[in-house]
Design a protein around this motif. Structure first.
Motif, PDB file in Angstrom:
ATOM      1  N   SER A 287     -53.553  23.212 -17.459  1.00 31.82           N
ATOM      2  CA  SER A 287     -52.558  22.310 -17.812  1.00 31.82           C
ATOM      3  C   SER A 287     -51.879  21.778 -16.052  1.00 31.82           C
ATOM      4  CB  SER A 287     -51.272  23.079 -18.298  1.00 31.82           C
ATOM      5  OG  SER A 287     -52.232  23.211 -19.430  1.00 31.82           O
ATOM      6  N   THR A 324     -52.046  25.415 -27.583  1.00 30.68           N
ATOM      7  CA  THR A 324     -51.961  27.437 -27.781  1.00 30.68           C
ATOM      8  C   THR A 324     -51.658  27.347 -29.082  1.00 30.68           C
ATOM      9  OG1 THR A 324     -52.485  27.180 -25.161  1.00 30.68           O
ATOM     10  CG2 THR A 324     -52.448  28.863 -26.395  1.00 30.68           C
ATOM     11  N   THR A 362     -47.534  31.346 -21.342  1.00 29.64           N
ATOM     12  CA  THR A 362     -49.583  31.567 -21.336  1.00 29.64           C
ATOM     13  C   THR A 362     -49.426  30.768 -20.052  1.00 29.64           C
ATOM     14  OG1 THR A 362     -50.161  31.317 -23.616  1.00 29.64           O
ATOM     15  CG2 THR A 362     -51.665  30.440 -22.307  1.00 29.64           C
ATOM     16  N   ALA A 363     -50.195  31.574 -18.942  1.00 24.83           N
ATOM     17  CA  ALA A 363     -50.363  30.157 -17.788  1.00 24.83           C
ATOM     18  C   ALA A 363     -51.323  29.286 -18.193  1.00 24.83           C
ATOM     19  CB  ALA A 363     -50.871  31.721 -16.742  1.00 24.83           C
ATOM     20  N   GLY A 364     -51.172  28.638 -17.475  1.00 20.58           N
ATOM     21  CA  GLY A 364     -52.212  27.513 -17.333  1.00 20.58           C
ATOM     22  C   GLY A 364     -53.125  26.643 -17.153  1.00 20.58           C
ATOM     23  N   VAL A 365     -53.894  28.465 -16.810  1.00 29.30           N
ATOM     24  CA  VAL A 365     -55.372  27.928 -16.284  1.00 29.30           C
ATOM     25  C   VAL A 365     -56.320  28.476 -17.572  1.00 29.30           C
ATOM     26  CG1 VAL A 365     -54.272  28.737 -14.325  1.00 29.30           C
ATOM     27  CG2 VAL A 365     -55.281  30.541 -16.705  1.00 29.30           C
ATOM     28  N   PRO A 366     -57.403  28.016 -17.051  1.00 25.09           N
ATOM     29  CA  PRO A 366     -58.431  28.503 -18.246  1.00 25.09           C
ATOM     30  C   PRO A 366     -58.708  29.325 -18.838  1.00 25.09           C
ATOM     31  CG  PRO A 366     -59.366  27.114 -16.097  1.00 25.09           C
ATOM     32  CD  PRO A 366     -57.838  27.901 -16.175  1.00 25.09           C
ATOM     33  N   GLY A 367     -58.454  29.452 -20.272  1.00 25.70           N
ATOM     34  CA  GLY A 367     -59.064  30.873 -21.194  1.00 25.70           C
ATOM     35  C   GLY A 367     -57.215  31.894 -20.948  1.00 25.70           C
ATOM     36  N   ALA A 368     -56.432  31.125 -20.721  1.00 28.65           N
ATOM     37  CA  ALA A 368     -55.304  31.791 -20.636  1.00 28.65           C
ATOM     38  C   ALA A 368     -54.674  31.888 -22.218  1.00 28.65           C
ATOM     39  CB  ALA A 368     -54.059  31.889 -20.115  1.00 28.65           C
ATOM     40  N   GLY A 369     -55.455  31.598 -23.110  1.00 23.60           N
ATOM     41  CA  GLY A 369     -54.948  32.071 -24.609  1.00 23.60           C
ATOM     42  C   GLY A 369     -54.989  32.634 -24.806  1.00 23.60           C
ATOM     43  N   ASP A 405     -60.397  26.033 -25.908  1.00 22.44           N
ATOM     44  CA  ASP A 405     -59.949  25.883 -24.911  1.00 22.44           C
ATOM     45  C   ASP A 405     -59.165  23.939 -24.316  1.00 22.44           C
ATOM     46  OD1 ASP A 405     -57.697  26.632 -22.595  1.00 22.44           O
ATOM     47  OD2 ASP A 405     -59.372  27.221 -21.856  1.00 22.44           O
ATOM     48  N   ARG A 408     -57.696  21.989 -26.970  1.00 26.94           N
ATOM     49  CA  ARG A 408     -56.084  22.551 -26.477  1.00 26.94           C
ATOM     50  C   ARG A 408     -55.025  22.288 -25.256  1.00 26.94           C
ATOM     51  NH1 ARG A 408     -57.972  28.536 -26.102  1.00 26.94           N
ATOM     52  NH2 ARG A 408     -57.928  29.382 -24.533  1.00 26.94           N
TER      53      ARG A 408
END
Ligand code: ASP
Length: 436
Positions: A287, A324, A362-369, A405, A408
Motif C-alpha cells: 500500500s 488484510t 499492519t505496515a503497508g509492505v509485502p507480507g506484513a499481514g 497478499d 488484500r
C-alpha cells in the motif's frame, strides 16, 4: 530532427496506446507465463533470477517517490485548509477507516464459516517448524511513535505516520506564516507554499512517467509470483484462497459499492478512476509503495482536492487495511479448522476486535499481514509455538501468502480511495464533473 521524429515513432505503439490496456495485458501475460513456468520447476529459478531486475526496478521507482509525495502534498494540503476543517476531515476518515475494517473482518468470518477452509485437514505438528512470538505494542507506545523525535530521521527511514504528523504540523505552521501581519514574512510564506505545490506537481509528473514502465514491471512481478506459488495454491489451500478472494470481492462490491451509492457516487466511475492504483497494489503488494499512484488517481481521475487526499491517503495507506482484515479473519478460521479446533463464537468475536486492531498496525509492505496474524492467533489461544500443529498450519498459509497478499493489498488501497472520495463529497469538495 528527422531522426528524433523517427525514433519517437518507433515506440508510438507503446506510448500512444491506452495505459490501462497495456497494464492489463502485462497482468494477464504475466499470469499465463508464470503458471506455465510453475509446472516445470527447474525453469522457475533461472526465470526469477533473470527477470528480477525488471520487477525490482518498478518497485524501487515507486518507493523512490513515496516520501517526497507525502511530504510535499501534505505540507501544501495542510497549509491550504483551515485547521478546524482538517480536524473534521480527520474524524470522518478515522470513523470510516475503523468501521469498514471491523466490517471486513466480519465478512471474512462469515465466508469462512460457510466455506470452512481447512476443515478435515488434521494438520499435525512438525518439529522442523519454528515457533514465533508476536510482540504486541501497547496503545501508548503506538501513539507516541507517531510523534517523531527527529523528523529528518523519519524522512530518511520512510516512517509514514511520523512523516504525516510532521508534515501536517509544518503545513499548519506555514498557514499562519502566510497570514502574518509582517508583509515580508507573509510573502515568503506564500512563496514557500507555491514552491511546495510546484514540488508536489513535479512528483506527480514523475509518477506519470513511472507508470509508463508499469506494464513491464507488472508482467515480471506477476509472472514471478505465479511461477513460485501458483501450483501450490491449486492444492488443498485452494479453499483458503477462494474464501479470501470471495470476501474481498463482497467487501468491494457490497461495502464500497454500497457506501458510494449512499453518497450518490457511481461505482463504475469509481472503479474506472481507481483501477491503476488497484492494479499497482495488486502486483507490488505494498500500500505504501502504491501511494503515489493512489494519490494521482484520486486527484486526477476522481476529482478529490489535495487538501483532503494528501491527508487521508497516506493515513489510509498506513492504518486502513480492509483486505488484510478479511485475510486475518479467514486465516484464523482456517488454522482453527485445520488443527481440529474450530473457533467458537466468542473466539470469533475476539478475532473481530484483534484483527481490526492488527490491520491498523499492519505496515503497508509485502507480507506484513502474515506477521500480524500471529497476534490474532495469540489472542484466541492458538499460539504458534515450535513444532505445534498451529505452527504447521501457519506455515501452510505463509506458503501462499504472496497470492493472498496481492488481493488484500489491492482492497486495502481501494478502501482508502473510496473513503477519501466519500469524505470529500460530504465536505462538498468533490469535483463532480469527474463522476458524470
Ligand atoms: N501488503 C499489505 C499492504 O501493503 C499488508 C499486508 O501484508 O496485509 O497493504
Amino acid at each position: 530532427m528527422s531522426e528524433t521524429k523517427k525514433k519517437k515513432g518507433a515506440m508510438d505503439w507503446y506510448f500512444k496506446s491506452n495505459l490501462l490496456a497495456r497494464i492489463l495485458i502485462g497482468l494477464v501475460l504475466g499470469a499465463v507465463v508464470g503458471i506455465v513456468l510453475g509446472f516445470s520447476p527447474q525453469s522457475v529459478k533461472p526465470f526469477v533470477d533473470n527477470s528480477k531486475f525488471f520487477g525490482d526496478l518498478f518497485v524501487r521507482l515507486l518507493r523512490m517517490i513515496v516520501v517526497p509525495v507525502i511530504l510535499f502534498s501534505l505540507v501544501a494540503g495542510a497549509a491550504s485548509i483551515a485547521p478546524s476543517r482538517l480536524g473534521k476531515v480527520g474524524i470522518k476518515i478515522m470513523v470510516y477507516y475503523l468501521l469498514t475494517s471491523a466490517f471486513a473482518v466480519a465478512i471474512g468470518l462469515v465466508f469462512a464459516n460457510i466455506l470452512q477452509p481447512g476443515a478435515g485437514f488434521n494438520v499435525v505438528g512438525d518439529a522442523a517448524i519454528k515457533g514465533r512470538d508476536a510482540a504486541v505494542p501497547t496503545i501508548a507506545q503506538i501513539l507516541l511513535n507517531i510523534v517523531p523525535t527527529n523528523p529528518i530521521e523519519s524522512l530518511t527511514k520512510g516512517d509514514v505516520l511520523p512523516i504525516i504528523f510532521f508534515a501536517v504540523v509544518f503545513g499548519l505552521g506555514l498557514s499562519y506564516v502566510k497570514d502574518s501581519t509582517n508583509k515580508t514574512l507573509a510573502k515568503a510564506g506564500d512563496m514557500l507554499l507555491d514552491v511546495t505545490n510546484a514540488a508536489a506537481e513535479t512528483m506527480y509528473k514523475i509518477v506519470a512517467g513511472i507508470m509508463q514502465y508499469a506494464p513491464i514491471g507488472v508482467f515480471v512481478l506477476i509472472a514471478q509470483v505465479f511461477a513460485q506459488q501458483g501450483p501450490r495454491a491449486i492444492g488443498p489451500l485452494l479453499i483458503v484462497t477462494l474464501t479470501v478472494y470471495i470476501g474481498l470481492l463482497v467487501h468491494l462490491v457490497g461495502v464500497y459499492g454500497g457506501l458510494l451509492s449512499i453518497y450518490k457516487l457511481g461505482f463504475m466511475k469509481f472503479l474506472k478512476g481507481a483501477n491503476e492504483a488497484m492494479i499497482t497494489a495488486f502486483v507490488t503488494r505494498s500500500s505504501s509503495g502504491t501511494l503515489p499512484i493512489t494519490m494521482r488517481c484520486t486527484e486526477e481521475k476522481l476529482g478529490v482536492p489535495r487538501t483532503i487526499s494528501s491527508f487521508t491517503l497516506p493515513l489510509g495507506a498506513t492504518i486502513n487495511m480492509d483486505g488484510t482484515a478479511i485475510y486475518l479473519g479467514v486465516c484464523a478460521m482456517f488454522i482453527g479448522y485445520a488443527t481440529g479446533q474450530p473457533l467458537t463464537f466468542n473466539q470469533q468475536l475476539t478475532v473481530i476486535i484483534t484483527a481490526t486492531l492488527a490491520s491498523i498496525g499492519t505496515a503497508g509492505v509485502p507480507g506484513a499481514g502474515a506477521i500480524m496474524l500471529l497476534m490474532v492467533l495469540e489472542s484466541i489461544g492458538l499460539k504458534v509455538t515450535e513444532g505445534s500443529a498451529v505452527a504447521a498450519a501457519y506455515a501452510m498459509i505463509l506458503g501462499i501468502d504472496a497470492l493472498l497478499d496481492m488481493g488484500r493489498t489491492s482492497l486495502n488501497v481501494t478502501g482508502d480511495i473510496a473513503g477519501t472520495a466519500i469524505v470529500a463529497k460530504t465536505e462538498k469538495e468533490l469535483d463532480m464533473s469527474f463522476w458524470k
